[in-house]
Design an enzyme around this catalytic site. Sequence first.
Site, PDB file in Angstrom:
ATOM      1  N   ASN A   9       0.869  -1.177   0.000  1.00 12.80           N
ATOM      2  CA  ASN A   9       0.000   0.000   0.000  1.00 12.80           C
ATOM      3  C   ASN A   9       0.905   1.226   0.000  1.00 12.80           C
ATOM      4  OD1 ASN A   9      -1.831   2.026   0.452  1.00 12.80           O
ATOM      5  ND2 ASN A   9      -2.291   1.451   2.563  1.00 12.80           N
ATOM      6  N   LYS A  11       0.125   4.239  -0.337  1.00 15.82           N
ATOM      7  CA  LYS A  11      -0.541   5.429   0.222  1.00 15.82           C
ATOM      8  C   LYS A  11      -0.305   6.638  -0.695  1.00 15.82           C
ATOM      9  CE  LYS A  11       0.135   3.394   4.718  1.00 15.82           C
ATOM     10  NZ  LYS A  11      -0.001   3.511   6.139  1.00 15.82           N
ATOM     11  N   HIS A  94      -9.591   0.874   4.533  1.00 13.10           N
ATOM     12  CA  HIS A  94      -8.323   1.056   5.257  1.00 13.10           C
ATOM     13  C   HIS A  94      -8.573   1.967   6.460  1.00 13.10           C
ATOM     14  CE1 HIS A  94      -4.250   2.286   6.221  1.00 13.10           C
ATOM     15  NE2 HIS A  94      -3.862   1.190   5.605  1.00 13.10           N
ATOM     16  N   GLU A  96      -7.012   4.350   7.651  1.00 13.80           N
ATOM     17  CA  GLU A  96      -6.809   5.787   7.397  1.00 13.80           C
ATOM     18  C   GLU A  96      -8.030   6.390   6.708  1.00 13.80           C
ATOM     19  OE1 GLU A  96      -3.041   5.378   5.396  1.00 13.80           O
ATOM     20  OE2 GLU A  96      -2.138   4.758   7.297  1.00 13.80           O
ATOM     21  N   GLU A 166      -5.556  -5.403  10.332  1.00 15.71           N
ATOM     22  CA  GLU A 166      -4.540  -4.391  10.591  1.00 15.71           C
ATOM     23  C   GLU A 166      -4.841  -3.672  11.909  1.00 15.71           C
ATOM     24  OE1 GLU A 166      -2.456  -3.112   6.759  1.00 15.71           O
ATOM     25  OE2 GLU A 166      -4.194  -1.823   6.989  1.00 15.71           O
ATOM     26  N   GLY A 172       2.188   1.930  10.669  1.00 16.97           N
ATOM     27  CA  GLY A 172       3.109   3.050  10.520  1.00 16.97           C
ATOM     28  C   GLY A 172       3.806   3.436  11.817  1.00 16.97           C
ATOM     29  N   SER A 212       3.267  -2.564  10.235  1.00 22.49           N
ATOM     30  CA  SER A 212       4.722  -2.554  10.406  1.00 22.49           C
ATOM     31  C   SER A 212       5.393  -3.881  10.037  1.00 22.49           C
ATOM     32  CB  SER A 212       5.094  -2.116  11.841  1.00 22.49           C
ATOM     33  OG  SER A 212       4.616  -0.808  12.087  1.00 22.49           O
TER      34      SER A 212
HETATM   35  C1  PEP Z   1      -0.886  -0.080   5.939  1.00 15.99           C
HETATM   36  O1  PEP Z   1      -0.910   1.085   5.619  1.00 15.99           O
HETATM   37  O2  PEP Z   1      -1.779  -0.827   5.549  1.00 15.99           O
HETATM   38  C2  PEP Z   1       0.218  -0.555   6.777  1.00 15.99           C
HETATM   39  C3  PEP Z   1       0.141  -1.752   7.282  1.00 15.99           C
HETATM   40  O3  PEP Z   1       1.254   0.315   6.984  1.00 15.99           O
HETATM   41  P1  PEP Z   1       2.667  -0.033   7.679  1.00 15.99           P
HETATM   42  O4  PEP Z   1       3.173  -1.310   7.056  1.00 15.99           O
HETATM   43  O5  PEP Z   1       3.547   1.138   7.374  1.00 15.99           O
HETATM   44  O6  PEP Z   1       2.411  -0.197   9.139  1.00 15.99           O
END
Ligand code: PEP
Length: 247
Positions: A9, A11, A94, A96, A166, A172, A212
Amino acid sequence: MRRKIIAGNWKMNLTPREAVDFANSIKSAVDTDKADVVLCVPAVSLAPVLEAVSGTNISVGAQNMHFEDSGAFTGEISAKMLVSMGVRYVIVGHSERREYFAETDEGVNKKARKALAEGLVPIICVGETLHQREQGITIDFVRRQVRIAFLEISQEDAVKCVVAYEPIWAIGTGKTATSEQAEEVCAAVRQVLGEIYSVEVAAKIRVQYGGSVNGKNASELFSMPNIDGGLVGGASLKPEFADIVNH
Ligand code: PEP
Protein backbone atom coordinates in the site's frame (compact mmCIF):
# COMPACT_ATOMS: atom_id res chain seq x y z
CA MET A 1 -4.06 -24.62 0.26
CA ARG A 2 -4.27 -20.85 0.28
CA ARG A 3 -1.67 -19.03 -1.77
CA LYS A 4 0.07 -16.19 0.06
CA ILE A 5 -0.74 -12.67 -1.07
CA ILE A 6 1.52 -9.71 -0.39
CA ALA A 7 0.10 -6.29 -1.21
CA GLY A 8 2.03 -3.03 -1.01
CA ASN A 9 0.00 0.00 0.00
CA TRP A 10 1.96 2.96 -1.31
CA LYS A 11 -0.54 5.43 0.22
CA MET A 12 -0.07 9.04 -0.98
CA ASN A 13 3.55 8.65 -2.06
CA LEU A 14 5.58 8.92 -5.28
CA THR A 15 4.85 10.89 -8.42
CA PRO A 16 3.85 8.81 -11.47
CA ARG A 17 7.42 8.96 -12.78
CA GLU A 18 8.86 7.87 -9.42
CA ALA A 19 6.20 5.16 -9.22
CA VAL A 20 7.28 3.70 -12.56
CA ASP A 21 10.95 3.73 -11.53
CA PHE A 22 10.14 1.96 -8.28
CA ALA A 23 7.80 -0.55 -9.96
CA ASN A 24 10.58 -1.36 -12.44
CA SER A 25 13.03 -2.03 -9.63
CA ILE A 26 10.52 -4.19 -7.76
CA LYS A 27 9.50 -6.17 -10.79
CA SER A 28 12.91 -7.75 -11.25
CA ALA A 29 13.40 -8.30 -7.51
CA VAL A 30 10.21 -10.10 -6.45
CA ASP A 31 9.65 -13.79 -6.98
CA THR A 32 6.00 -14.11 -7.97
CA ASP A 33 6.20 -17.90 -7.60
CA LYS A 34 6.31 -17.31 -3.83
CA ALA A 35 3.12 -15.28 -3.54
CA ASP A 36 0.57 -13.18 -5.36
CA VAL A 37 2.05 -9.69 -5.48
CA VAL A 38 -0.11 -6.59 -5.69
CA LEU A 39 1.00 -2.96 -5.88
CA CYS A 40 -1.72 -0.62 -4.58
CA VAL A 41 -0.64 2.70 -5.97
CA PRO A 42 -2.10 6.22 -6.03
CA ALA A 43 -4.83 6.70 -8.65
CA VAL A 44 -2.66 8.91 -10.87
CA SER A 45 -0.02 6.20 -11.04
CA LEU A 46 -2.34 3.30 -11.90
CA ALA A 47 -1.94 3.60 -15.69
CA PRO A 48 1.85 4.01 -15.79
CA VAL A 49 2.44 1.29 -13.19
CA LEU A 50 0.08 -1.08 -15.05
CA GLU A 51 2.20 -0.51 -18.13
CA ALA A 52 5.45 -0.94 -16.21
CA VAL A 53 4.42 -4.35 -14.82
CA SER A 54 2.64 -5.63 -17.93
CA GLY A 55 3.92 -9.05 -18.94
CA THR A 56 4.76 -9.94 -15.32
CA ASN A 57 2.64 -11.69 -12.68
CA ILE A 58 2.50 -8.55 -10.56
CA SER A 59 -1.02 -7.13 -10.18
CA VAL A 60 -2.03 -3.56 -9.61
CA GLY A 61 -4.59 -2.39 -7.06
CA ALA A 62 -6.31 0.87 -6.21
CA GLN A 63 -6.40 2.24 -2.68
CA ASN A 64 -10.06 3.25 -2.78
CA MET A 65 -13.13 3.41 -5.04
CA HIS A 66 -16.71 4.68 -4.95
CA PHE A 67 -19.63 2.27 -4.66
CA GLU A 68 -21.72 4.01 -7.33
CA ASP A 69 -21.19 3.39 -11.06
CA SER A 70 -21.09 7.03 -12.12
CA GLY A 71 -22.59 10.40 -11.31
CA ALA A 72 -22.05 13.59 -9.40
CA PHE A 73 -19.33 12.41 -7.02
CA THR A 74 -16.55 14.90 -7.62
CA GLY A 75 -13.12 13.44 -7.13
CA GLU A 76 -14.27 9.84 -6.96
CA ILE A 77 -13.40 6.82 -9.10
CA SER A 78 -15.75 3.90 -9.86
CA ALA A 79 -15.02 0.19 -9.90
CA LYS A 80 -15.90 0.11 -13.61
CA MET A 81 -13.25 2.73 -14.34
CA LEU A 82 -10.63 0.73 -12.45
CA VAL A 83 -11.54 -2.52 -14.21
CA SER A 84 -11.45 -0.82 -17.62
CA MET A 85 -7.80 0.07 -16.98
CA GLY A 86 -6.74 -3.44 -15.96
CA VAL A 87 -6.75 -2.90 -12.20
CA ARG A 88 -7.54 -6.17 -10.37
CA TYR A 89 -7.62 -5.32 -6.66
CA VAL A 90 -8.91 -2.50 -4.50
CA ILE A 91 -8.28 -1.77 -0.83
CA VAL A 92 -11.53 -0.96 0.98
CA GLY A 93 -11.96 0.32 4.50
CA HIS A 94 -8.32 1.06 5.26
CA SER A 95 -8.16 2.50 8.77
CA GLU A 96 -6.81 5.79 7.40
CA ARG A 97 -9.92 6.12 5.25
CA ARG A 98 -12.14 5.19 8.17
CA GLU A 99 -10.37 7.73 10.39
CA TYR A 100 -9.75 10.70 8.05
CA PHE A 101 -12.56 10.23 5.52
CA ALA A 102 -15.31 8.98 7.81
CA GLU A 103 -15.74 5.59 6.13
CA THR A 104 -18.21 3.37 7.93
CA ASP A 105 -18.65 -0.40 8.06
CA GLU A 106 -21.79 0.01 5.92
CA GLY A 107 -19.85 2.01 3.30
CA VAL A 108 -17.13 -0.63 3.29
CA ASN A 109 -19.77 -3.29 2.62
CA LYS A 110 -21.20 -1.27 -0.29
CA LYS A 111 -17.73 -0.85 -1.78
CA ALA A 112 -16.86 -4.53 -1.37
CA ARG A 113 -20.13 -5.58 -3.04
CA LYS A 114 -19.62 -3.20 -5.94
CA ALA A 115 -15.99 -4.23 -6.37
CA LEU A 116 -17.05 -7.89 -6.59
CA ALA A 117 -19.90 -7.11 -8.97
CA GLU A 118 -17.42 -5.49 -11.34
CA GLY A 119 -14.81 -8.23 -11.03
CA LEU A 120 -12.36 -6.54 -8.67
CA VAL A 121 -10.93 -8.30 -5.63
CA PRO A 122 -11.59 -6.23 -2.53
CA ILE A 123 -8.91 -6.23 0.16
CA ILE A 124 -11.19 -5.53 3.12
CA CYS A 125 -9.38 -3.92 6.06
CA VAL A 126 -10.40 -4.43 9.67
CA GLY A 127 -8.65 -3.78 12.95
CA GLU A 128 -8.90 -2.34 16.41
CA THR A 129 -7.49 0.78 18.06
CA LEU A 130 -5.06 0.58 20.96
CA HIS A 131 -7.85 1.67 23.28
CA GLN A 132 -10.08 -1.17 22.11
CA ARG A 133 -7.24 -3.66 22.60
CA GLU A 134 -6.64 -2.37 26.11
CA GLN A 135 -10.37 -2.68 26.84
CA GLY A 136 -10.22 -6.34 25.80
CA ILE A 137 -12.78 -5.93 23.01
CA THR A 138 -10.51 -6.59 20.00
CA ILE A 139 -12.13 -9.85 18.94
CA ASP A 140 -15.72 -8.60 19.38
CA PHE A 141 -14.92 -5.42 17.46
CA VAL A 142 -13.18 -7.14 14.56
CA ARG A 143 -15.88 -9.84 14.34
CA ARG A 144 -18.49 -7.09 13.96
CA GLN A 145 -16.46 -5.33 11.26
CA VAL A 146 -16.19 -8.61 9.33
CA ARG A 147 -19.90 -9.43 9.73
CA ILE A 148 -20.94 -6.06 8.32
CA ALA A 149 -18.32 -6.06 5.54
CA PHE A 150 -19.66 -9.41 4.25
CA LEU A 151 -23.39 -8.62 4.44
CA GLU A 152 -25.18 -9.77 1.29
CA ILE A 153 -22.01 -11.18 -0.23
CA SER A 154 -22.59 -14.67 -1.64
CA GLN A 155 -20.26 -17.49 -0.78
CA GLU A 156 -19.09 -17.61 -4.41
CA ASP A 157 -17.97 -14.00 -4.05
CA ALA A 158 -16.73 -14.33 -0.48
CA VAL A 159 -14.00 -16.77 -1.49
CA LYS A 160 -12.60 -14.16 -3.88
CA CYS A 161 -12.19 -11.58 -1.10
CA VAL A 162 -9.07 -10.85 0.89
CA VAL A 163 -9.38 -9.66 4.48
CA ALA A 164 -6.53 -7.59 5.93
CA TYR A 165 -6.36 -7.60 9.71
CA GLU A 166 -4.54 -4.39 10.59
CA PRO A 167 -4.39 -3.35 14.24
CA ILE A 168 -4.42 0.45 14.05
CA TRP A 169 -1.79 0.77 16.76
CA ALA A 170 0.64 -1.18 14.57
CA ILE A 171 0.17 0.82 11.35
CA GLY A 172 3.11 3.05 10.52
CA THR A 173 4.29 2.94 14.13
CA GLY A 174 7.09 0.40 13.87
CA LYS A 175 5.18 -1.55 16.56
CA THR A 176 4.30 -4.92 15.07
CA ALA A 177 1.76 -7.23 16.63
CA THR A 178 3.46 -10.39 17.85
CA SER A 179 2.84 -13.34 15.61
CA GLU A 180 0.62 -14.80 18.37
CA GLN A 181 -1.48 -11.60 18.61
CA ALA A 182 -1.82 -11.43 14.82
CA GLU A 183 -2.67 -15.13 14.57
CA GLU A 184 -5.29 -14.89 17.31
CA VAL A 185 -7.25 -12.21 15.46
CA CYS A 186 -6.74 -13.69 11.99
CA ALA A 187 -8.07 -17.00 13.37
CA ALA A 188 -11.06 -15.11 14.81
CA VAL A 189 -11.68 -13.53 11.40
CA ARG A 190 -11.67 -16.99 9.84
CA GLN A 191 -13.98 -18.28 12.55
CA VAL A 192 -16.59 -15.57 11.97
CA LEU A 193 -16.35 -16.19 8.21
CA GLY A 194 -17.02 -19.85 9.02
CA GLU A 195 -20.11 -18.84 10.99
CA ILE A 196 -21.38 -16.64 8.15
CA TYR A 197 -20.67 -19.18 5.39
CA SER A 198 -19.14 -22.54 6.36
CA VAL A 199 -15.81 -23.81 7.59
CA GLU A 200 -15.02 -24.94 4.04
CA VAL A 201 -15.70 -21.49 2.58
CA ALA A 202 -13.77 -19.76 5.37
CA ALA A 203 -10.80 -22.04 4.72
CA LYS A 204 -10.59 -20.61 1.18
CA ILE A 205 -10.60 -16.91 2.12
CA ARG A 206 -7.20 -15.29 2.43
CA VAL A 207 -6.56 -13.28 5.59
CA GLN A 208 -3.56 -10.96 5.64
CA TYR A 209 -1.85 -9.27 8.55
CA GLY A 210 -0.81 -5.63 8.22
CA GLY A 211 1.01 -3.32 10.61
CA SER A 212 4.72 -2.55 10.41
CA VAL A 213 5.55 -5.69 8.45
CA ASN A 214 9.19 -5.63 7.35
CA GLY A 215 11.86 -7.83 5.86
CA LYS A 216 12.77 -9.20 9.29
CA ASN A 217 9.38 -10.03 10.83
CA ALA A 218 7.52 -11.17 7.67
CA SER A 219 8.64 -14.74 7.71
CA GLU A 220 7.51 -15.45 11.27
CA LEU A 221 4.17 -13.65 10.81
CA PHE A 222 3.41 -15.36 7.52
CA SER A 223 4.24 -18.78 8.90
CA MET A 224 1.25 -18.64 11.25
CA PRO A 225 -1.57 -20.98 10.18
CA ASN A 226 -4.22 -18.30 9.63
CA ILE A 227 -2.01 -15.56 8.17
CA ASP A 228 -1.90 -15.71 4.38
CA GLY A 229 0.49 -12.86 3.69
CA GLY A 230 0.47 -9.17 4.39
CA LEU A 231 -0.70 -5.70 3.56
CA VAL A 232 2.48 -3.66 3.75
CA GLY A 233 2.69 0.13 4.02
CA GLY A 234 6.06 1.76 4.76
CA ALA A 235 8.22 -1.18 3.73
CA SER A 236 6.42 -1.50 0.39
CA LEU A 237 8.17 1.69 -0.71
CA LYS A 238 11.61 0.23 -0.08
CA PRO A 239 13.67 -2.47 -1.80
CA GLU A 240 12.90 -4.45 1.38
CA PHE A 241 9.47 -5.18 -0.16
CA ALA A 242 11.18 -7.85 -2.26
CA ASP A 243 12.54 -9.52 0.90
CA ILE A 244 9.00 -9.60 2.30
CA VAL A 245 7.73 -11.36 -0.83
CA ASN A 246 10.73 -13.64 -1.28
CA HIS A 247 11.26 -14.57 2.39
C1 PEP B 1 -0.89 -0.08 5.94
O1 PEP B 1 -0.91 1.08 5.62
O2 PEP B 1 -1.78 -0.83 5.55
C2 PEP B 1 0.22 -0.55 6.78
C3 PEP B 1 0.14 -1.75 7.28
O3 PEP B 1 1.25 0.32 6.98
P1 PEP B 1 2.67 -0.03 7.68
O4 PEP B 1 3.17 -1.31 7.06
O5 PEP B 1 3.55 1.14 7.37
O6 PEP B 1 2.41 -0.20 9.14
